[in-house]
Design a protein around this motif. Structure first.
Motif, PDB file in Angstrom:
ATOM      1  N   ARG A   1      19.150 -45.919  27.817  1.00 46.48           N
ATOM      2  CA  ARG A   1      18.556 -45.261  26.795  1.00 46.48           C
ATOM      3  C   ARG A   1      18.824 -43.463  26.880  1.00 46.48           C
ATOM      4  O   ARG A   1      19.084 -42.704  25.973  1.00 46.48           O
ATOM      5  CB  ARG A   1      17.574 -45.587  26.234  1.00 46.48           C
ATOM      6  CG  ARG A   1      17.407 -47.006  25.781  1.00 46.48           C
ATOM      7  CD  ARG A   1      16.016 -47.448  25.386  1.00 46.48           C
ATOM      8  NE  ARG A   1      15.911 -48.731  25.097  1.00 46.48           N
ATOM      9  CZ  ARG A   1      14.958 -49.457  24.473  1.00 46.48           C
ATOM     10  NH1 ARG A   1      13.781 -48.852  24.659  1.00 46.48           N
ATOM     11  NH2 ARG A   1      15.105 -50.760  24.276  1.00 46.48           N
ATOM     12  N   VAL A   2      18.347 -43.144  28.027  1.00 40.29           N
ATOM     13  CA  VAL A   2      18.378 -41.730  28.321  1.00 40.29           C
ATOM     14  C   VAL A   2      19.805 -41.178  28.178  1.00 40.29           C
ATOM     15  O   VAL A   2      19.923 -40.255  27.592  1.00 40.29           O
ATOM     16  CB  VAL A   2      17.496 -41.372  29.889  1.00 40.29           C
ATOM     17  CG1 VAL A   2      17.852 -39.648  30.122  1.00 40.29           C
ATOM     18  CG2 VAL A   2      16.498 -41.676  29.738  1.00 40.29           C
ATOM     19  N   LEU A   3      20.451 -41.899  28.998  1.00 43.86           N
ATOM     20  CA  LEU A   3      21.936 -41.430  29.079  1.00 43.86           C
ATOM     21  C   LEU A   3      22.805 -41.529  27.646  1.00 43.86           C
ATOM     22  O   LEU A   3      23.494 -40.627  27.226  1.00 43.86           O
ATOM     23  CB  LEU A   3      22.836 -42.361  30.200  1.00 43.86           C
ATOM     24  CG  LEU A   3      23.952 -41.879  30.795  1.00 43.86           C
ATOM     25  CD1 LEU A   3      23.677 -40.538  31.458  1.00 43.86           C
ATOM     26  CD2 LEU A   3      24.604 -42.766  31.715  1.00 43.86           C
ATOM     27  N   ASP A   4      22.474 -42.637  26.789  1.00 44.11           N
ATOM     28  CA  ASP A   4      22.987 -42.693  25.583  1.00 44.11           C
ATOM     29  C   ASP A   4      22.623 -41.409  24.685  1.00 44.11           C
ATOM     30  O   ASP A   4      23.286 -40.915  23.942  1.00 44.11           O
ATOM     31  CB  ASP A   4      22.410 -44.091  24.805  1.00 44.11           C
ATOM     32  CG  ASP A   4      23.164 -45.192  25.458  1.00 44.11           C
ATOM     33  OD1 ASP A   4      24.142 -44.963  26.106  1.00 44.11           O
ATOM     34  OD2 ASP A   4      22.659 -46.302  25.191  1.00 44.11           O
TER      35      ASP A   4
ATOM     36  N   LYS B   1      24.063 -38.248  25.512  1.00 45.53           N
ATOM     37  CA  LYS B   1      25.475 -38.374  25.047  1.00 45.53           C
ATOM     38  C   LYS B   1      25.514 -37.877  23.676  1.00 45.53           C
ATOM     39  O   LYS B   1      26.234 -37.296  23.075  1.00 45.53           O
ATOM     40  CB  LYS B   1      26.366 -39.729  25.275  1.00 45.53           C
ATOM     41  CG  LYS B   1      26.718 -39.820  26.798  1.00 45.53           C
ATOM     42  CD  LYS B   1      27.199 -41.196  26.927  1.00 45.53           C
ATOM     43  CE  LYS B   1      27.347 -41.360  28.575  1.00 45.53           C
ATOM     44  NZ  LYS B   1      27.869 -42.828  28.632  1.00 45.53           N
ATOM     45  N   ALA B   2      24.535 -38.706  22.843  1.00 46.43           N
ATOM     46  CA  ALA B   2      24.401 -38.141  21.401  1.00 46.43           C
ATOM     47  C   ALA B   2      24.104 -36.869  21.183  1.00 46.43           C
ATOM     48  O   ALA B   2      24.621 -35.961  20.270  1.00 46.43           O
ATOM     49  CB  ALA B   2      23.322 -39.327  20.904  1.00 46.43           C
ATOM     50  N   LEU B   3      23.284 -36.256  22.065  1.00 46.11           N
ATOM     51  CA  LEU B   3      22.949 -34.932  21.792  1.00 46.11           C
ATOM     52  C   LEU B   3      24.221 -33.907  22.080  1.00 46.11           C
ATOM     53  O   LEU B   3      24.191 -32.901  21.140  1.00 46.11           O
ATOM     54  CB  LEU B   3      21.855 -34.426  22.981  1.00 46.11           C
ATOM     55  CG  LEU B   3      20.515 -34.949  22.652  1.00 46.11           C
ATOM     56  CD1 LEU B   3      19.748 -34.633  23.847  1.00 46.11           C
ATOM     57  CD2 LEU B   3      19.976 -34.121  21.589  1.00 46.11           C
TER      58      LEU B   3
ATOM     59  N   ILE C   1      29.111 -36.010  32.072  1.00 48.57           N
ATOM     60  CA  ILE C   1      29.466 -35.745  30.472  1.00 48.57           C
ATOM     61  C   ILE C   1      30.295 -34.796  30.459  1.00 48.57           C
ATOM     62  O   ILE C   1      29.973 -33.497  30.748  1.00 48.57           O
ATOM     63  CB  ILE C   1      28.190 -35.823  29.828  1.00 48.57           C
ATOM     64  CG1 ILE C   1      27.353 -37.067  30.135  1.00 48.57           C
ATOM     65  CG2 ILE C   1      28.506 -35.582  28.405  1.00 48.57           C
ATOM     66  CD1 ILE C   1      25.912 -36.863  29.486  1.00 48.57           C
ATOM     67  N   PRO C   2      31.503 -34.778  30.059  1.00 52.67           N
ATOM     68  CA  PRO C   2      32.655 -33.661  30.318  1.00 52.67           C
ATOM     69  C   PRO C   2      31.948 -32.275  29.490  1.00 52.67           C
ATOM     70  O   PRO C   2      31.991 -31.206  29.851  1.00 52.67           O
ATOM     71  CB  PRO C   2      33.677 -34.248  29.500  1.00 52.67           C
ATOM     72  CG  PRO C   2      33.780 -35.649  29.866  1.00 52.67           C
ATOM     73  CD  PRO C   2      32.197 -36.093  29.612  1.00 52.67           C
ATOM     74  N   ALA C   3      31.470 -32.242  28.085  1.00 54.82           N
ATOM     75  CA  ALA C   3      31.186 -31.441  27.413  1.00 54.82           C
ATOM     76  C   ALA C   3      29.934 -30.888  27.699  1.00 54.82           C
ATOM     77  O   ALA C   3      29.288 -29.851  26.993  1.00 54.82           O
ATOM     78  CB  ALA C   3      31.235 -31.789  25.838  1.00 54.82           C
TER      79      ALA C   3
END
Length: 436
Positions: free
Chosen positions: A177-180, A183-185, A221-223
């Motif tokens: 959930r943290v990783l998701d 990524k959403a941020l 996370i690339p960006a």
């Protein structure tokens, strides 16, 4: 107010975790079709997201309530955060507000507001086993720098602190959930993420992964350009996390590691699990892998029973570290904490004098760190426009505020040369002038 509000205003006090919680409450209200406003006097609903750390925090909440009502707009008032948790029904009785909701229950805020619109005050200070995060809406568009809470609560029970009583036991959000959310941020526009927790470096998942493993996966996370974390506890500063400061380029060279005092006797009375020597050895290990790291800390002066000689030990520790930033406070008793009943109160005049001496030493070291930055070239994340035409503001890798002229836009990474350092302050973030 007895009608369903259409506009809302959230005012958050205190730590970055409260800022995060305030953002999430705003997202909850927006998901219900309400419109945010920056003007509390134009809002149908005002949410005061409170902090219980500072002195007279409770009385300040009542003062804010009075100011809102004095204006005459008569909005619905909701009290959230740690003061809400600590005071509970007393706020409803004393101030006759519409909603009181604790920091572990604010996912219920829309329901509580809807129920309060019927004219009955609502109170929710439960600490449910089920995490509130599962009930929060998806992240909306954010700025270039975003907070992400990964850990809440505290099991350390420092004798001066109310956090274990207002935020509950230490819990870590599930890894996936943290990783998701991270990524959403990033998908929503964030280029820097600051991981938050009362003891953020105590984060661990069911498979035994610690904060260092999470940081290494965020690095993929690339960006995502930058990673930070705060606030840490010396007891949870693992070698894996220290090594990450040397291995992960995106992990910024900044560490906020509160020490609170330099006297081992005072640290033991505070129920801190470190000594001044063990704390300094941690910093030595961090500097060994990241020599340019900026160090930050927290200090309390005038803890019950603190002698002049013990305070001198704090000054000695400050001299040994050379903090780039720091926060310092006079001790103030929090009701219900063990320290409040210890006795041995330090006279206010003595605390004032000690705080002035401590802050003079801290400001000296902040100035030295900033002056040493002049002439260096570094990357700055553009966070917002400045007051002058063409001026932008951002943060250096060492968390200094940087002002510079550029045609770059918010969210860009800009290489700048630091050409000057402004006056230091006790805010913890200093202003630098730079040429892009």
């Amino acid at each position: 107010m007895t009608t369903t509000p259409k506009t809302f205003h959230v005012k958050s006090f205190g730590c970055q975790m409260n800022v995060y919680d305030g953002e999430r409450m705003a997202e909850l209200m927006s998901a219900e079709g309400m419109t945010a406003t920056d003007d509390p006097h134009a809002a149908d609903l005002v949410v005061l997201n409170t902090c219980h750390i500072r002195e007279r925090a409770t009385e300040k909440v009542y003062s804010d309530i009075g100011r809102i009502r004095k204006h005459g707009s008569d909005p619905m008032i909701a009290i959230a955060g740690c003061v809400a948790q600590a005071e509970g029904a007393e706020i409803v009785r004393r101030a006759k507000v519409d909603v009181v909701v604790g920091p572990q229950a604010y996912h219920n805020l829309p329901k509580l507001v809807a129920q309060a619109a019927s004219g009955t005050a609502q109170l929710d200070t439960d600490m449910p086993v089920e995490s509130k995060f599962a009930h929060l809406p998806a992240r909306r568009r954010v700025g270039p720098s975003a907070f992400l809470t990964v850990q809440e609560g505290c099991d350390k029970f420092c004798t001066y602190c109310v956090v274990p009583y207002t935020r509950g036991a230490e819990i870590s959000r599930p890894y996936a959930r943290v990783l998701d959310e991270a990524k959403a941020l990033v998908d929503a526009g964030a280029r820097e993420i600051t991981l938050l927790g009362q003891n953020v470096n105590a984060w661990a998942d069911a498979d035994g992964r610690g904060l260092d493993a999470l940081i290494r996966d965020l690095d993929r996370i690339p960006a995502l350009e930058r990673i930070r974390y705060t606030t840490s506890h010396p007891n949870d500063m693992t070698q894996g996390l220290i090594d990450a400061h040397g291995d992960v380029e995106k992990l910024m060279p900044f560490l906020h590691l509160p020490v609170q005092a330099g006297s081992d006797r005072v640290l033991k009375a505070m129920n801190r699990s470190h000594t001044s020597d063990s704390y300094l050895r941690i910093l030595d290990r961090v500097r060994a892998v990241r020599p340019d790291i900026a160090l930050s800390g927290d200090f309390i002066v005038g803890f019950p029973g603190e002698t002049d000689a013990e305070f001198e030990e704090t000054l000695k520790l400050v001299d040994a570290v050379g903090y780039a930033q720091a926060f310092s406070f006079k001790y103030s008793p929090r009701p219900g904490t063990p320290a409040a009943d210890m006795g041995g109160d330090v006279p206010l005049a003595v605390m004032d004098e000690r705080l002035q001496r401590l802050q003079a030493a801290l400001l000296r070291d902040q100035k030295a760190f900033n002056d040493a930055t002049i002439g260096r070239t570094c990357q700055v994340l553009v966070e917002r426009e400045g007051r002058q035409a063409g001026q932008m503001l951002g943060k250096s890798p060492w968390l200094q505020s940087v002002h510079f002229m550029t045609d770059s836009k918010v969210g860009d990474m800009v290489e700048v040369e630091v050409v000057g350092a402004g006056p230091v302050s006790l805010s913890g973030v200093e202003r630098m002038r730079a040429a892009a």
